[in-house]
Design a protein around this motif. Structure first.
Motif, short mmCIF file in Angstrom:
data_model
loop_
_atom_site.label_atom_id
_atom_site.label_comp_id
_atom_site.label_asym_id
_atom_site.label_seq_id
_atom_site.Cartn_x
_atom_site.Cartn_y
_atom_site.Cartn_z
N ASN A 1 8.68 -19.66 32.47
CA ASN A 1 7.73 -20.48 33.16
C ASN A 1 7.94 -21.05 34.58
O ASN A 1 7.48 -21.20 35.30
CB ASN A 1 7.10 -21.62 32.22
N ARG B 1 10.51 -20.91 40.26
CA ARG B 1 9.41 -19.98 40.56
C ARG B 1 8.44 -20.51 41.76
O ARG B 1 8.16 -19.69 42.67
CB ARG B 1 8.67 -19.46 39.33
N TYR B 2 7.83 -21.82 41.21
CA TYR B 2 7.20 -22.37 42.22
C TYR B 2 7.78 -23.63 42.45
O TYR B 2 8.24 -24.45 41.72
CB TYR B 2 5.85 -22.40 41.72
N PRO C 1 -0.56 -20.08 40.84
CA PRO C 1 -1.88 -20.24 40.35
C PRO C 1 -1.74 -21.64 39.40
O PRO C 1 -0.79 -22.38 39.55
CB PRO C 1 -1.71 -19.10 39.02
N GLU C 2 -3.07 -21.93 39.00
CA GLU C 2 -3.00 -23.23 38.22
C GLU C 2 -2.43 -23.02 36.52
O GLU C 2 -2.29 -22.02 35.90
CB GLU C 2 -4.32 -23.80 37.79
N HIS C 3 -1.71 -24.09 36.06
CA HIS C 3 -1.13 -24.04 35.01
C HIS C 3 0.24 -23.25 34.57
O HIS C 3 0.16 -22.69 33.74
CB HIS C 3 -2.00 -23.88 33.80
N SER C 4 0.87 -23.37 35.85
CA SER C 4 2.09 -22.74 35.84
C SER C 4 3.28 -23.60 36.00
O SER C 4 2.99 -24.70 36.93
CB SER C 4 1.97 -21.45 36.82
N SER D 1 -4.71 -24.47 41.14
CA SER D 1 -4.04 -23.52 42.24
C SER D 1 -4.05 -23.86 43.71
O SER D 1 -4.64 -24.78 44.15
CB SER D 1 -5.06 -22.19 42.24
#
Lengths: 184, 203
Positions: free
Chosen positions: A18, A95-96, A127-130, A150
């Motif tokens: 994640n 990742r983000y 994106p949202e919830h990441s 997002s």
């Protein structure tokens, strides 16, 4: 201390994926021929060099408090919860990313979520919830969290709107000092 | 240490003992079956001398296996969850070699990649829909405004026309009224008829 089972390994890696991109680098062989492995001691999962794990086998289970880097713990319902101690590993291949301004660093380190007004910049196309890793403007990792919106949605948000839900922050080293490394 | 050892072997030893001690205890059906077989064989041995072996065989009760009986699995002597596959290693199977770890890694990464891609795609689609909706709403708003302006303009024109029409009538019939003169001023209204003054010529 024991290696992880098939199922446990999948759960742990799933959680790590994640936040991280390149998981293979985690178990890549090192220059000295050694490699990193995952070990479980009580309910904690540790990321440790194989040579050190082998040495640690001579310590009795109940006497062994910690070894290597504690990634997190397995809950009784079979899920895996990442701890702040895993931050250096996550920050390597995040990742983000979200960079918070100096005025937002303290609220985050005190355990609050990140609002839009405190965000200096963030990764595009998120994106949202990441999962995302939180840095300050000097690129020092402060913690990690989960995006609430997002990137496109967050642009339209008002300054007090929450952009990222906190999962762990460096302030936990002080706040959860007594339970962070060993189970209560 | 001694205690822990006994605990470790708890599962292994007592089962053996039980099996030996309580042979006809009805713990396992296979044992019973074996017993019934032996019982069935005993009379055959006793009537050794008699030649009618076929009759004895007929007397033998057929032993049905559990599968043949079709008993629901939960109703059997050994419940479904308890039975363990034979020849398999007891306990957990650990993943410690690089190959198996790599396969799990690849699986997890591919799965996550797919999830994230689908998430991004969905977010983009939603964003497009939202944008389209916004544009449509803006368009509708603009149309409504235009319509309002249009009707306003029309009303204004109508009023002007009415005013002009009314003035003409008044001038033709009676001339400008006092009220109108006060509101518009005397200069604003001009009658089309030229006023003529005629003088009486002296003789």
């Amino acid at each position: 201390m024991r290696p992880l089972t098939d199922q446990e390994m999948k759960i742990v890696l799933d959680k790590l994926a994640n936040y991280m991109t390149d998981l293979k680098s985690l178990i890549a062989p090192l220059e000295d021929g050694d490699r990193y492995v995952f070990r479980m001691q009580k309910d904690r999962v540790y990321y440790v060099k194989l040579s050190i794990a082998n040495i640690a086998t001579c310590v009795a289970r109940d006497k062994l408090l910690s070894l290597g880097t504690c990634l997190g713990k397995m809950t009784k319902s079979g899920k895996f919860r990442l701890h702040i101690t895993a931050l250096p590993i996550l920050a390597q291949n995040a990742r983000y990313k979200i960079w918070v301004k100096d005025n937002g660093a303290q609220p985050f380190l005190y355990g609050s979520n990140i609002v839009k007004a405190h965000v200096g910049r963030w990764t595009e196309d998120c994106p949202e919830h990441s999962g995302c890793v939180v840095y300050n403007m000097a690129d020092i990792p402060l913690g990690f969290g989960v995006t609430a919106r997002s990137t496109a949605e967050a642009r339209r948000l008002d300054p007090t709107g929450i952009v990222c839900f906190r999962q762990a922050d460096c302030g936990e080293y002080l706040r959860d000092e007594d339970t962070l490394f060993t189970g209560a | 240490m001694g205690k822990t050892r006994t605990i470790k072997n708890k599962h292994a030893e007592p089962s053996k003992k039980k099996a030996k001690k309580a042979g006809d205890g009805g713990v396992k059906k296979t044992k019973d079956r074996a017993g019934s077989k032996s019982k069935a064989k005993v009379p055959a041995i006793e009537v050794k001398g008699k030649p009618n072996l076929g009759q004895d065989k007929k007397k033998q009760k057929r032993v049905y296996s559990e599968k043949e009986l079709g008993i629901p699995q939960l109703n059997t002597v050994t419940p479904v969850g308890v039975t363990k596959p034979k020849g398999k290693k007891k306990g957990k199977v650990f993943v410690d070699d690089r190959e198996s770890m790599n396969t799990i890694l690849a699986m997890v990464e591919a799965e996550k990649q797919g999830q994230i891609e689908s998430k991004i795609m969905r977010a983009r689609q939603l964003e497009e829909i939202r944008e389209a909706r916004r544009i449509e709403a803006e368009k509708k708003e603009a149309e409504r405004k235009a319509l309002l302006e249009n009707t306003k303009e029309q009303l204004r024109k109508k009023r002007k026309k009415n005013k002009k029409g009314g003035d003409q009538k008044s001038s033709e019939d009676e001339g400008p009224s006092l009220k109108e003169l006060t509101s518009t001023g005397s200069k604003a209204v001009k009658s089309k008829k030229k006023k003529k003054v005629s003088f009486a010529t002296p003789e």
